[in-house]
Design a protein around this motif. Structure first.
Motif, PDB file in Angstrom:
ATOM      1  N   MET A 145     -62.148  -1.303 -72.428  1.00 39.94           N
ATOM      2  CA  MET A 145     -61.347  -0.262 -71.703  1.00 39.94           C
ATOM      3  C   MET A 145     -60.566  -0.715 -71.426  1.00 39.94           C
ATOM      4  O   MET A 145     -59.847   0.132 -70.212  1.00 39.94           O
ATOM      5  CB  MET A 145     -62.362   1.191 -71.363  1.00 39.94           C
ATOM      6  N   ILE A 146     -61.393  -1.418 -70.228  1.00 38.82           N
ATOM      7  CA  ILE A 146     -59.754  -2.085 -68.752  1.00 38.82           C
ATOM      8  C   ILE A 146     -58.920  -1.789 -69.681  1.00 38.82           C
ATOM      9  O   ILE A 146     -58.066  -1.780 -68.453  1.00 38.82           O
ATOM     10  CB  ILE A 146     -61.004  -2.543 -68.167  1.00 38.82           C
ATOM     11  N   PRO A 147     -58.463  -2.921 -70.248  1.00 35.49           N
ATOM     12  CA  PRO A 147     -56.689  -3.441 -70.016  1.00 35.49           C
ATOM     13  C   PRO A 147     -55.794  -2.227 -71.452  1.00 35.49           C
ATOM     14  O   PRO A 147     -54.558  -1.913 -70.595  1.00 35.49           O
ATOM     15  CB  PRO A 147     -56.945  -4.563 -71.474  1.00 35.49           C
ATOM     16  N   MET A 148     -56.777  -0.890 -71.831  1.00 32.90           N
ATOM     17  CA  MET A 148     -56.227   0.299 -72.281  1.00 32.90           C
ATOM     18  C   MET A 148     -55.739   0.857 -71.027  1.00 32.90           C
ATOM     19  O   MET A 148     -55.275   1.254 -71.322  1.00 32.90           O
ATOM     20  CB  MET A 148     -56.924   0.578 -73.231  1.00 32.90           C
ATOM     21  N   ALA A 149     -56.766   0.823 -69.989  1.00 27.82           N
ATOM     22  CA  ALA A 149     -56.139   1.258 -69.248  1.00 27.82           C
ATOM     23  C   ALA A 149     -55.037   0.638 -68.173  1.00 27.82           C
ATOM     24  O   ALA A 149     -54.143   1.899 -67.617  1.00 27.82           O
ATOM     25  CB  ALA A 149     -57.757   2.027 -68.111  1.00 27.82           C
ATOM     26  N   LEU A 150     -55.283  -0.263 -68.384  1.00 24.25           N
ATOM     27  CA  LEU A 150     -54.145  -0.896 -67.387  1.00 24.25           C
ATOM     28  C   LEU A 150     -52.672  -0.444 -68.111  1.00 24.25           C
ATOM     29  O   LEU A 150     -51.654  -0.182 -67.481  1.00 24.25           O
ATOM     30  CB  LEU A 150     -54.551  -2.028 -66.900  1.00 24.25           C
ATOM     31  N   MET A 151     -53.192  -0.603 -69.406  1.00 22.45           N
ATOM     32  CA  MET A 151     -51.508  -0.171 -70.263  1.00 22.45           C
ATOM     33  C   MET A 151     -51.238   1.041 -70.079  1.00 22.45           C
ATOM     34  O   MET A 151     -50.055   1.701 -70.533  1.00 22.45           O
ATOM     35  CB  MET A 151     -51.505  -1.018 -71.499  1.00 22.45           C
ATOM     36  N   GLY A 152     -51.837   1.932 -69.828  1.00 25.17           N
ATOM     37  CA  GLY A 152     -51.338   3.969 -70.308  1.00 25.17           C
ATOM     38  C   GLY A 152     -51.312   3.235 -68.144  1.00 25.17           C
ATOM     39  O   GLY A 152     -50.332   4.372 -68.365  1.00 25.17           O
ATOM     40  N   VAL A 153     -51.575   3.150 -67.110  1.00 26.82           N
ATOM     41  CA  VAL A 153     -51.006   3.394 -65.887  1.00 26.82           C
ATOM     42  C   VAL A 153     -49.138   2.657 -66.408  1.00 26.82           C
ATOM     43  O   VAL A 153     -48.714   3.479 -65.597  1.00 26.82           O
ATOM     44  CB  VAL A 153     -51.993   1.759 -65.128  1.00 26.82           C
ATOM     45  N   VAL A 154     -49.208   1.692 -67.329  1.00 26.99           N
ATOM     46  CA  VAL A 154     -47.758   1.239 -67.308  1.00 26.99           C
ATOM     47  C   VAL A 154     -46.884   2.162 -67.340  1.00 26.99           C
ATOM     48  O   VAL A 154     -45.665   2.651 -67.269  1.00 26.99           O
ATOM     49  CB  VAL A 154     -47.802  -0.195 -67.434  1.00 26.99           C
ATOM     50  N   GLY A 155     -47.601   2.817 -68.765  1.00 28.37           N
ATOM     51  CA  GLY A 155     -46.669   3.681 -69.411  1.00 28.37           C
ATOM     52  C   GLY A 155     -46.552   5.019 -68.472  1.00 28.37           C
ATOM     53  O   GLY A 155     -45.854   6.226 -68.962  1.00 28.37           O
ATOM     54  N   VAL A 156     -47.303   5.419 -67.726  1.00 29.57           N
ATOM     55  CA  VAL A 156     -47.382   6.660 -66.925  1.00 29.57           C
ATOM     56  C   VAL A 156     -47.174   6.770 -65.354  1.00 29.57           C
ATOM     57  O   VAL A 156     -46.758   7.532 -64.917  1.00 29.57           O
ATOM     58  CB  VAL A 156     -48.752   7.227 -66.851  1.00 29.57           C
ATOM     59  N   LEU A 157     -46.544   5.237 -64.902  1.00 31.35           N
ATOM     60  CA  LEU A 157     -46.593   5.644 -63.601  1.00 31.35           C
ATOM     61  C   LEU A 157     -45.047   6.124 -63.252  1.00 31.35           C
ATOM     62  O   LEU A 157     -43.887   6.073 -64.723  1.00 31.35           O
ATOM     63  CB  LEU A 157     -46.434   3.501 -63.156  1.00 31.35           C
ATOM     64  N   ASP A 158     -44.496   7.180 -62.336  1.00 30.50           N
ATOM     65  CA  ASP A 158     -43.799   8.199 -62.305  1.00 30.50           C
ATOM     66  C   ASP A 158     -42.664   7.124 -60.919  1.00 30.50           C
ATOM     67  O   ASP A 158     -41.623   6.848 -61.156  1.00 30.50           O
ATOM     68  CB  ASP A 158     -44.254   9.011 -61.124  1.00 30.50           C
ATOM     69  N   SER A 159     -42.611   5.716 -60.833  1.00 31.76           N
ATOM     70  CA  SER A 159     -42.166   5.231 -59.965  1.00 31.76           C
ATOM     71  C   SER A 159     -40.814   5.047 -61.401  1.00 31.76           C
ATOM     72  O   SER A 159     -40.089   4.564 -61.951  1.00 31.76           O
ATOM     73  CB  SER A 159     -42.535   3.554 -59.974  1.00 31.76           C
ATOM     74  N   LYS A 160     -39.842   4.901 -60.187  1.00 31.02           N
ATOM     75  CA  LYS A 160     -38.071   4.655 -60.945  1.00 31.02           C
ATOM     76  C   LYS A 160     -38.295   3.559 -61.120  1.00 31.02           C
ATOM     77  O   LYS A 160     -37.959   2.900 -62.594  1.00 31.02           O
ATOM     78  CB  LYS A 160     -37.245   5.772 -60.561  1.00 31.02           C
ATOM     79  N   GLU A 161     -38.654   3.104 -60.189  1.00 28.56           N
ATOM     80  CA  GLU A 161     -38.379   1.238 -60.191  1.00 28.56           C
ATOM     81  C   GLU A 161     -39.622   0.636 -61.594  1.00 28.56           C
ATOM     82  O   GLU A 161     -38.695  -0.330 -62.474  1.00 28.56           O
ATOM     83  CB  GLU A 161     -38.736   0.323 -59.703  1.00 28.56           C
ATOM     84  N   VAL A 162     -40.340   1.171 -61.584  1.00 23.31           N
ATOM     85  CA  VAL A 162     -41.385   0.688 -62.735  1.00 23.31           C
ATOM     86  C   VAL A 162     -41.057   1.760 -63.800  1.00 23.31           C
ATOM     87  O   VAL A 162     -41.585   1.052 -64.992  1.00 23.31           O
ATOM     88  CB  VAL A 162     -42.391   0.808 -62.092  1.00 23.31           C
ATOM     89  N   ALA A 163     -40.902   2.549 -64.104  1.00 18.91           N
ATOM     90  CA  ALA A 163     -40.207   3.016 -64.850  1.00 18.91           C
ATOM     91  C   ALA A 163     -39.280   2.639 -66.168  1.00 18.91           C
ATOM     92  O   ALA A 163     -39.619   2.490 -66.925  1.00 18.91           O
ATOM     93  CB  ALA A 163     -40.372   5.365 -64.804  1.00 18.91           C
ATOM     94  N   GLU A 164     -38.473   1.676 -65.236  1.00 16.37           N
ATOM     95  CA  GLU A 164     -36.766   0.791 -66.126  1.00 16.37           C
ATOM     96  C   GLU A 164     -38.055   0.242 -66.095  1.00 16.37           C
ATOM     97  O   GLU A 164     -36.888  -0.217 -67.374  1.00 16.37           O
ATOM     98  CB  GLU A 164     -35.632   1.485 -64.726  1.00 16.37           C
ATOM     99  N   ALA A 165     -39.011  -0.568 -65.864  1.00 18.37           N
ATOM    100  CA  ALA A 165     -38.985  -1.552 -66.154  1.00 18.37           C
ATOM    101  C   ALA A 165     -40.269  -1.674 -67.655  1.00 18.37           C
ATOM    102  O   ALA A 165     -39.988  -2.301 -68.216  1.00 18.37           O
ATOM    103  CB  ALA A 165     -40.071  -2.543 -65.456  1.00 18.37           C
TER     104      ALA A 165
END
Length: 458
Positions: free
Chosen positions: A427-447
């Motif tokens: 469940m932990i890596p699934m949550a981490l990948m979810g964080v990558v998908g939902v981060l609001d930061s513009k820079e991380v969203a572009e990444a």
């Protein structure tokens, strides 16, 4: 010699030679400990190794199970530290002096290991010498070192992101197919000839593989003439080795650093769950109520190679219509379902059917490697895969230790608890990948768009 920029044969032969021995080592230790602890010969049968309705024999199995898992723990402890250190040094060094050094030395270590194991088995030497042998071979690098070198090699020769993903997935498929074939052979080999001939065959294969790398495989990293001097060889690379991994983060922008940390954490925990659960499968199969023989153990390992084939097909097909993040999550869900089913497998038929929900469980590994490789420069591939291999080896070793200890503590009342723990940790890596998908930061969203398959600027 451009036709010999093929590292796949190295991985294929190494996988076959290694997994020809790996399942036998657990059985060899198990049988030697059985003879020591019970003062009787090991009960060999065609299908089942357990005798029904014998409480005394059940207690003996439980005692040997605990001793075997603890022996594996000690063996891992003595090999993990040198293996980790050598992995980082060799792969960082490969950015300067070529990838082949990170492939050759692990092959030398594997050859030393199999020859030593053959000697211990043939002359019936003290079983504790296996721990010494593991330590010595780790000084040359580990499985993670060789794979890190091979993945860096692939990253060097692939310039298209999709081609890189597919070729890395292909390497994982090669590992699965040839390790499964070796597992089938190991069971019949053991039954027909005993332990010595498989160990000898593995030594020959490692020797042949070493010759291929030394005399046939081309180098992908060309050493600049300015670094070809003795001073360059002795000072420049060595001075930079310690800082190579640090520079992956220190010299990068926030976007890349955040992505790299999230992806590395996801990959590390995935490896911990995967390796940890798989490290006790053989003991789980040897124990009641399954009580598998060496033939069934070989078939079980071979049947699990279907997961590598289906995962490769899954990456090939899903990458056409889905970004990378959902592919990783689908693979994690597949693995979780299989682990839960394994925990409650009480019959041979159900144990074989465990592979059905796990058909896509290998997908996260090549996709995550490719995602990380895309966001670093070509000159940093060795440092990246050195970091990846270090974390993979560390997490695998820690998983081996943790799950061996857990299995020894719970084998008497719930042998499948290891698989339930691994499923929960997924469940932990699934949550981490979810964080990558939902981060609001513009820079991380572009990444995120970048690793999801959109075009990346040079």
């Amino acid at each position: 010699m451009k036709g010999f920029y093929l590292v796949e044969p190295v991985v294929a032969i190494y996988s076959f030679a290694t997994f020809l021995v790996y399942p036998l080592m657990q059985q060899y230790v198990y049988r030697r400990l059985w003879e020591q602890l019970t003062n009787t010969s090991y009960p060999v049968a065609d299908i089942s190794g357990c005798a029904a309705n014998s409480s005394n024999l059940s207690r003996q199995y439980e005692e040997v199970e605990k001793a075997a898992s603890l022996f594996s723990l000690y063996n891992e402890l003595f090999s993990v530290v040198p293996g980790l250190i050598v992995t980082v040094i060799l792969l960082a060094y490969s950015d300067h002096r070529g990838r082949r050094i990170s492939i050759i030395l692990p092959l030398v270590g594997s050859l030393v290991y199999t020859v030593s194991v053959l000697a211990i088995s043939f002359f019936e030497l003290n079983i504790n010498l296996l721990i010494v042998t593991s330590f010595i071979s780790a000084l040359f690098g580990s499985w993670g070192t060789l794979l890190g070198g091979c993945f860096s090699y692939v990253a060097d020769v692939c310039h298209d992101g999709k081609q890189k993903t597919l070729r890395m997935a292909g390497l994982d498929m090669v590992i699965g197919v040839f390790s499964g074939a070796a597992s089938v052979c190991s069971g019949y080999f053991l039954k027909a000839t005993g332990f010595n001939w498989p160990f000898f065959t593995s030594s020959l294969l490692h020797g042949a593989n070493l010759l291929y790398v030394v005399f046939v495989l081309e180098e992908t990293v060309k050493v600049p003439a300015s670094e070809g001097t003795q001073e360059g060889r002795s000072r420049v690379p060595l001075r930079k080795l310690a800082s190579r991994v640090y520079q992956l983060f220190a010299t990068a922008d926030r976007r890349r650093s955040v992505l790299l940390v999230l992806l590395l954490l996801t990959f590390t925990i995935y490896c911990f769950c995967n390796v940890g659960s798989m490290s006790v499968v053989t003991l789980f199969e040897l124990n009641e109520p399954l009580c598998w023989s060496e033939i069934l153990i070989g078939y079980g390992s071979a049947f699990s190679t279907i997961n590598f084939l289906t995962s490769f097909l899954g990456v090939s097909i899903l990458s056409r219509c889905l970004p990378n993040l959902p592919i990783v999550i689908i693979g994690l869900l597949s693995m979780t379902a299989g682990l839960i089913m394994t925990a409650f497998a009480k019959t041979t038929q159900l144990m074989f059917l465990v592979n059905v929900p796990m058909i896509l469980a290998i997908m996260p590994a090549p996709v995550l490697r490719s995602m990380m490789s895309k966001i670093v420069s070509k000159s940093e591939q060795g440092a990246l895969f050195g970091c990846v291999a270090f974390l993979e080896s560390l997490s695998s070793s820690m998983a081996f230790i943790a799950f061996s200890s857990l299995y020894a503590a719970t084998v008497a009342w719930l042998p499948g608890s290891c698989f339930l723990v691994a499923a929960g940790l997924c469940m932990i890596p699934m949550a981490l990948m979810g964080v990558v998908g939902v981060l609001d930061s513009k820079e991380v969203a572009e990444a995120t768009s970048l690793i999801s398959g959109e075009e990346m600027e040079g």
